[in-house]
Design a protein around this motif. Structure first.
Motif, short mmCIF file in Angstrom:
data_model
loop_
_atom_site.label_atom_id
_atom_site.label_comp_id
_atom_site.label_asym_id
_atom_site.label_seq_id
_atom_site.Cartn_x
_atom_site.Cartn_y
_atom_site.Cartn_z
N HIS A 132 2.53 2.85 3.11
CA HIS A 132 1.90 1.59 3.52
C HIS A 132 0.54 1.48 2.85
N GLU A 134 -3.14 0.32 2.78
CA GLU A 134 -4.06 0.06 3.90
C GLU A 134 -5.09 -1.01 3.57
N SER A 135 -5.47 -1.10 2.29
CA SER A 135 -6.52 -2.08 1.99
C SER A 135 -6.38 -2.54 0.55
N ASP A 136 -6.87 -3.73 0.27
CA ASP A 136 -6.83 -4.25 -1.11
C ASP A 136 -7.73 -3.40 -1.99
N ASN A 137 -7.25 -3.06 -3.14
CA ASN A 137 -8.10 -2.31 -4.06
C ASN A 137 -7.51 -2.40 -5.45
N ARG A 141 -3.33 -3.08 -7.11
CA ARG A 141 -3.17 -4.51 -7.41
C ARG A 141 -1.73 -4.79 -7.87
N LYS A 145 2.80 -4.29 0.02
CA LYS A 145 2.18 -3.53 1.12
C LYS A 145 3.01 -2.32 1.52
N VAL A 165 -12.45 6.54 1.29
CA VAL A 165 -11.71 5.70 2.24
C VAL A 165 -10.23 5.87 1.94
N ILE A 167 -6.63 4.52 1.27
CA ILE A 167 -6.13 3.21 0.83
C ILE A 167 -4.61 3.09 0.98
N LYS A 179 -9.85 6.58 -2.10
CA LYS A 179 -10.77 6.03 -3.10
C LYS A 179 -12.16 6.48 -2.69
N ARG A 181 -16.09 6.10 -2.28
CA ARG A 181 -16.84 4.88 -1.97
C ARG A 181 -17.74 4.44 -3.12
#
Ligand code: XMP
Length: 535
Positions: A132, A134-137, A141, A145, A165, A167, A179, A181
């Motif tokens: 899954h 977790e966040s756009d990065n 790209r 999801k 973090v 991702i 990733k 920070r």
């Protein structure tokens, strides 16, 4: 691919720092920690038109700065980062400001270097696993999801500190992708390089394009130009000898050298009398006429056949052929003045197979058995322009250099030639019989559009006679076997289900037109337990 239980590996791959080429302005280096799929990472990056090489895991940060890659990828590996003796990179690489992607063991190294904990997970994760995002990065790209990834690890990054973090996650691995920070530093616990990971190519493309800023301008033609320039510089006014075997690799090396140094190249082709139909002519046509190289075709048929007379034992045959090849080659090479270099078609998988220790001296390269295993005592300096490439990349290079399709796509042929397909004693009339059968088999495969679907196909003459009937007569003639296999690595292989009608045509043509053969059988064994060749 790490495991908490294994002891540290000895890493058996990679290019020595002194041989890393400053190939392209835009390149990515893969630091090799011994993972089984490390070489695939390099190839996947090259598929994005970015030049990529595997290098030793401990290449110094200073040398890396000098090579000026746009990005670094830390490969997987079988060790655990917390074990004594586990391989580590130069810690200064994390301060170079060059984007870094750690994969599996490489991620564990990268995270640990920044203060995270790496420990055995609750359970080992192995195989296809839902992941899954977790966040756009930038790394993910264009990736959905939810997608499937290939996991093969026992250790996990447990504590991300405030520097990373997460991702992406899987059920058993909350930090499946991370990733940093503030630094261009990413980690993937799964393997984007294997085809089982969906969108793995997109992830690597995102890394090299979005994060490293590569434009993807590398093409085989640029690699050829680079190699040509390097070879001209290295060779100077000397002469280079290239042993031709008739196969793809040595042909591509010769074509490349012909472009680089033209008349300073001398090719030697030893006609051992164990070739397939048309092979000697095709070498003459391509290298004598088309590339106009100084081609030495040494007719050593009688010599080989007389030394093989009466010998049936397979290894004995191989030994004789290897020895005579070296003697014949040496004699011819000695007749060529000013030759200081010997060019060989060593490919990347040969470099891997050579087991060059990462912390040893220069990589020891396996003798290229297709030219008979030429020994170091011949006294030449080696030129190996294909040593960073995989077979399909070599084919692409050959096409770019203007070699004909049928040479590029030719199935591999063993160095000892038809001798290991002519079971039992190798005699001229038996070889001739086998040659004719082999030609029919290959011709029928081509006509049925199957030749390119099969990686290796051939006929074998058995040392067995069987009873048959021809017209009103009893015959007691030879048996031939047909073998066709599909394989990716030539170490494991599946027998290919050639359609019955094609087999039928082969059988009829063989028994009708090759005198002395009254029975045709089809080999339905896979490798292992059988080998591809019968001897
Ligand atoms: P096997 O028979 O070992 O073959 O499953 C694997 C691949 O290697 C080729 N082969 C050889 N190539 N010298 C060579 O240059 C040899 O002695 C030799 N024996 C096998 C075989 O044709 C297949 O592609």
């Amino acid at each position: 691919m790490n495991s908490p239980n294994k002891t540290s590996p000895s890493i058996s791959t990679t290019v020595n720092p002194s041989t890393v080429s400053d190939v392209a302005q835009e390149s990515v280096l893969v630091l090799d920690f011994g993972g089984q799929t490390a070489q695939l990472i390099a190839r996947r990056v090259r598929e994005q038109n970015v030049f990529c090489q595997l290098v030793r895991h401990d290449l110094s940060a200073a040398r890396i700065r000098e090579l000026n890659p746009r990005g670094l990828i830390l490969s997987g590996g079988p060790a655990s980062v917390y074990e004594a003796g586990a391989p580590h990179p130069d810690p200064a690489i994390f301060e170079l400001g060059i984007p870094i992607l750690g994969i599996c063991y490489g991620m564990n190294l990268a995270c640990r270097s920044q203060g995270c904990d790496v420990q055995p997970g609750k359970s080992r994760e192995f195989g296809r696993t839902p992941c899954h995002v977790e966040s756009d990065n930038d790394l993910f790209r264009g990736v959905p999801k939810e997608f499937i990834v290939w996991m093969s690890h026992g250790d996990q990054v447990q504590n991300l500190t405030d520097r990373f973090v997460p991702i992406a996650s899987t059920d058993d691995c909350p930090n499946a992708a991370v990733k940093h920070r503030t630094k261009p530093l990413f980690g993937l616990q799964f393997h984007p390089e294997v085809t089982h990971t969906q969108h793995g190519g997109t992830l690597l493309k995102n890394f090299v394009q979005n994060i490293c800023g590569c434009r993807g301008t590398w093409h085989m033609s640029s690699f050829i130009e680079q190699q040509v320039a390097e070879m001209r510089q290295r060779v100077g006014n000397s002469r280079v000898i290239c042993g031709l075997s008739g196969g793809v690799d040595s042909s591509v090396v010769a074509a490349l050298l012909s472009r680089a140094i033209g008349s300073q190249l001398s090719c030697i082709f030893v006609d051992n009398g164990l070739m397939r139909d048309g092979e000697v002519e095709s070498v003459r046509e391509n290298f004598g006429k088309h590339f106009k190289t100084d081609l030495h075709v040494v007719d050593a048929q009688e010599r080989f056949l007389s030394e093989l007379a009466g010998v049936s034992e397979p290894q004995q045959k191989r030994k004789i052929i290897g020895r005579v090849f070296i003697e014949v080659f040496r004699k011819e090479a000695e007749s060529i003045p000013d030759a200081h270099f010997l060019a060989q078609g060593t490919l990347y998988p040969d470099v891997i197979e050579s087991g060059a220790a990462a912390d040893g001296p220069a990589a020891t390269i396996k003798a290229h058995h297709n030219v008979g295993g030429l020994p170091a005592e011949l006294g030449f300096e080696l030129i190996e322009p294909l040593r960073d490439l995989f077979k399909d990349e070599v084919r692409a290079m050959g096409l770019e250099l203007g070699l004909p399709d049928d040479m590029i796509w030719r199935h591999p042929f063993p160095g000892p030639g038809l001798a290991v397909r002519c079971l039992g004693e190798v005699r001229p009339e038996r070889l001739e019989k086998l040659r004719r059968v082999d030609t029919i088999v290959i011709d029928e495969l081509r006509q049925a559009g199957l030749y390119r679907k099969i990686q290796q196909a051939f006929a074998v003459l058995l040392p067995v006679q069987s009873v048959g009937v021809m017209g009103d007569y009893r015959t007691y003639d030879d048996v031939v076997a047909i073998r066709a296999v599909q394989t990716e690595d030539f170490m494991t292989a599946d027998w290919y289900p050639v359609p019955h009608d094609v087999l039928g045509k082969m059988s009829t043509r063989i028994t009708n037109s090759v005198r002395g053969v009254n029975r045709v059988v089809y080999d339905i064994s896979s490798t292992p337990p059988s080998t591809i060749e019968w001897e």
